[in-house]
Design an enzyme around this catalytic site. Structure first.
Site, PDB file in Angstrom:
ATOM      1  N   MET A 111       2.713 -40.169 -14.827  1.00  0.00           N
ATOM      2  CA  MET A 111       3.753 -39.460 -14.089  1.00  0.00           C
ATOM      3  C   MET A 111       3.037 -38.354 -13.299  1.00  0.00           C
ATOM      4  SD  MET A 111       6.575 -39.436 -17.122  1.00  0.00           S
ATOM      5  CE  MET A 111       5.347 -39.796 -18.376  1.00  0.00           C
ATOM      6  N   ASP A 161      11.751 -47.368 -21.019  1.00  0.00           N
ATOM      7  CA  ASP A 161      11.158 -46.121 -21.494  1.00  0.00           C
ATOM      8  C   ASP A 161      12.147 -44.960 -21.407  1.00  0.00           C
ATOM      9  OD1 ASP A 161       8.164 -44.369 -20.315  1.00  0.00           O
ATOM     10  OD2 ASP A 161       9.576 -43.946 -21.917  1.00  0.00           O
ATOM     11  N   GLY A 162      12.592 -44.532 -22.615  1.00  0.00           N
ATOM     12  CA  GLY A 162      13.385 -43.301 -22.630  1.00  0.00           C
ATOM     13  C   GLY A 162      14.728 -43.471 -23.289  1.00  0.00           C
ATOM     14  N   GLY A 163      14.955 -42.719 -24.358  1.00  0.00           N
ATOM     15  CA  GLY A 163      16.284 -42.679 -24.980  1.00  0.00           C
ATOM     16  C   GLY A 163      16.632 -43.917 -25.776  1.00  0.00           C
ATOM     17  N   MET A 204       1.523 -36.376 -17.683  1.00  0.00           N
ATOM     18  CA  MET A 204       2.359 -35.636 -16.732  1.00  0.00           C
ATOM     19  C   MET A 204       1.535 -34.513 -16.099  1.00  0.00           C
ATOM     20  SD  MET A 204       5.887 -35.232 -18.879  1.00  0.00           S
ATOM     21  CE  MET A 204       6.441 -36.542 -19.976  1.00  0.00           C
ATOM     22  N   ASP A 259       2.113 -40.598 -22.393  1.00  0.00           N
ATOM     23  CA  ASP A 259       2.888 -40.046 -21.264  1.00  0.00           C
ATOM     24  C   ASP A 259       2.110 -38.944 -20.564  1.00  0.00           C
ATOM     25  OD1 ASP A 259       5.875 -40.687 -23.010  1.00  0.00           O
ATOM     26  OD2 ASP A 259       5.340 -41.450 -21.043  1.00  0.00           O
ATOM     27  N   SER A 265       5.755 -43.522 -28.120  1.00  0.00           N
ATOM     28  CA  SER A 265       5.169 -42.544 -27.188  1.00  0.00           C
ATOM     29  C   SER A 265       4.634 -41.341 -27.956  1.00  0.00           C
ATOM     30  CB  SER A 265       6.254 -42.052 -26.211  1.00  0.00           C
ATOM     31  OG  SER A 265       5.788 -40.881 -25.564  1.00  0.00           O
ATOM     32  N   GLY A 288       9.878 -36.801 -17.764  1.00  0.00           N
ATOM     33  CA  GLY A 288       9.437 -35.426 -17.991  1.00  0.00           C
ATOM     34  C   GLY A 288       9.607 -34.992 -19.430  1.00  0.00           C
ATOM     35  N   MET A 309      12.356 -46.789 -16.070  1.00  0.00           N
ATOM     36  CA  MET A 309      12.702 -45.541 -16.756  1.00  0.00           C
ATOM     37  C   MET A 309      14.190 -45.551 -17.076  1.00  0.00           C
ATOM     38  SD  MET A 309      10.010 -43.903 -17.236  1.00  0.00           S
ATOM     39  CE  MET A 309      10.787 -42.444 -17.921  1.00  0.00           C
ATOM     40  N   HIS A 317       1.145 -44.149 -19.006  1.00  0.00           N
ATOM     41  CA  HIS A 317       2.238 -44.004 -18.025  1.00  0.00           C
ATOM     42  C   HIS A 317       1.918 -42.761 -17.203  1.00  0.00           C
ATOM     43  CE1 HIS A 317       6.810 -42.967 -17.549  1.00  0.00           C
ATOM     44  NE2 HIS A 317       6.217 -43.213 -16.389  1.00  0.00           N
ATOM     45  N   HIS A 348       1.927 -45.589 -26.364  1.00  0.00           N
ATOM     46  CA  HIS A 348       2.398 -45.171 -25.029  1.00  0.00           C
ATOM     47  C   HIS A 348       1.970 -43.727 -24.801  1.00  0.00           C
ATOM     48  CE1 HIS A 348       5.072 -45.540 -21.515  1.00  0.00           C
ATOM     49  NE2 HIS A 348       5.434 -44.307 -21.773  1.00  0.00           N
TER      50      HIS A 348
HETATM   51  C1  DX5 Z   1       9.625 -39.366 -20.485  1.00  0.00           C
HETATM   52  C2  DX5 Z   1       8.647 -40.338 -21.092  1.00  0.00           C
HETATM   53  C3  DX5 Z   1       9.220 -41.225 -22.166  1.00  0.00           C
HETATM   54  C4  DX5 Z   1       9.734 -40.454 -23.321  1.00  0.00           C
HETATM   55  C5  DX5 Z   1      10.366 -41.365 -24.319  1.00  0.00           C
HETATM   56  O1  DX5 Z   1       9.123 -38.938 -19.245  1.00  0.00           O
HETATM   57  O2  DX5 Z   1       8.168 -41.196 -20.083  1.00  0.00           O
HETATM   58  O3  DX5 Z   1       8.187 -42.088 -22.639  1.00  0.00           O
HETATM   59  O4  DX5 Z   1       8.657 -39.792 -23.918  1.00  0.00           O
HETATM   60  O5  DX5 Z   1      10.719 -40.547 -25.369  1.00  0.00           O
HETATM   61  P1  DX5 Z   1      12.085 -40.773 -26.143  1.00  0.00           P
HETATM   62  O6  DX5 Z   1      11.935 -42.141 -26.784  1.00  0.00           O
HETATM   63  O7  DX5 Z   1      12.109 -39.660 -27.115  1.00  0.00           O
HETATM   64  O8  DX5 Z   1      13.173 -40.723 -25.121  1.00  0.00           O
HETATM   65 ZN    ZN Z   2       6.677 -42.950 -20.677  1.00  0.00          ZN
END
Ligand code: DX5
Ligand code: ZN
Length: 216
Positions: free
Chosen positions: A68, A176-178, A37, A35, A8, A142, A137, A66, A33
């Site tokens: 958001m 996606d995420g963490g 927002m 993101d 991302s 965010g 997610m 993605h 990816h």
């Molecule tokens: C959060 C994003 C994720 C995030 C992932 O809203 O959708 O894509 O950036 O980042 P990491 O891998 O650092 O959690």
């Molecule tokens: Zn994302």
């Protein structure tokens, strides 16, 4: 299933995203990816279609956008013109059926996503409605750098089993995420095959080795 790594750019240096994207391609990433927002669907504002347009000439990799955002239906054409390859929209923010038709009408791949607190069943209509990918997610959207929400593993399993039952065993499931080198194995064995990683990749001393290890 072939495992795809989708770093991302949220975690990249925003003053040199084009260079970061060239580096991702050199280091063996499968997707970029993006993101997006809008400061409404999620509190932060990151970027819109113009960023996608700006990075498009810097890579041949698929741009995995993605969204958001509220009212995603008002942005689809801009992302198509900007060169997006995959557009992922939140089931919480739209009528997936109608939006899938619009996304496909611009020749882009259509994908649907749900937040951690939304039941995975909300994606079942997308599986039957021709989705090219589904996204779960594993953090509250965010921000990058958050902790992986463990309950996501069950949602991945449930979704993969549903795809198999519906005769689509190889449908791409993105998470996606963490995601880290420590938890990626659990994510893949639960049934996901497309891995978003922001911090893990952009904080890595050796990006290429990290991408290889995430895929292994
Ligand atoms: C959060 C994003 C994720 C995030 C992932 O809203 O959708 O894509 O950036 O980042 P990491 O891998 O650092 O959690
Ligand atoms: Zn994302």
């Amino acid at each position: 299933m072939n495992i795809k790594i989708a770093p991302s750019i949220l975690a990249s240096d925003f003053s040199r995203v084009g260079k970061a994207v060239e580096e991702l391609e050199r280091c063996g990433a499968d997707y970029v990816h993006c993101d997006v927002m809008d400061g409404n669907f999620v509190p932060p504002i990151t970027f819109g279609a113009q960023m996608v347009k700006a990075i498009r000439p810097h890579t041949k990799l698929p741009l995995d956008c993605h969204l958001m955002v509220l009212h995603p239906e008002t942005h689809i054409e801009d992302f198509a013109r900007a060169g997006a390859d995959i557009v992922t929209v939140h089931a919480e923010a739209c009528d997936l059926g109608a939006l899938f038709k619009t996304i496909a009408s611009f020749g882009m791949k259509k994908s649907a996503v749900v937040n951690p607190e939304t039941p995975v069943e909300a994606l079942f209509p997308a599986v039957d409605g021709g989705a090219d990918m589904l996204l779960l997610m594993s953090v509250h959207p965010g921000w990058g750098g958050q902790k992986f929400i463990g309950g996501t593993l069950k949602k991945i399993e449930t979704l993969r089993n549903y795809c198999i039952r519906q005769g689509k065993p190889d449908l791409d499931i993105e998470v996606d995420g963490g995601i880290t080198e420590e938890n990626v194995k659990d994510v893949i064995s639960a049934g996901a095959n497309v891995i978003v990683a922001g911090s893990t990749v952009f904080r890595a001393a050796d990006m290429a080795a990290t991408i290889r290890r995430l895929r292994a």
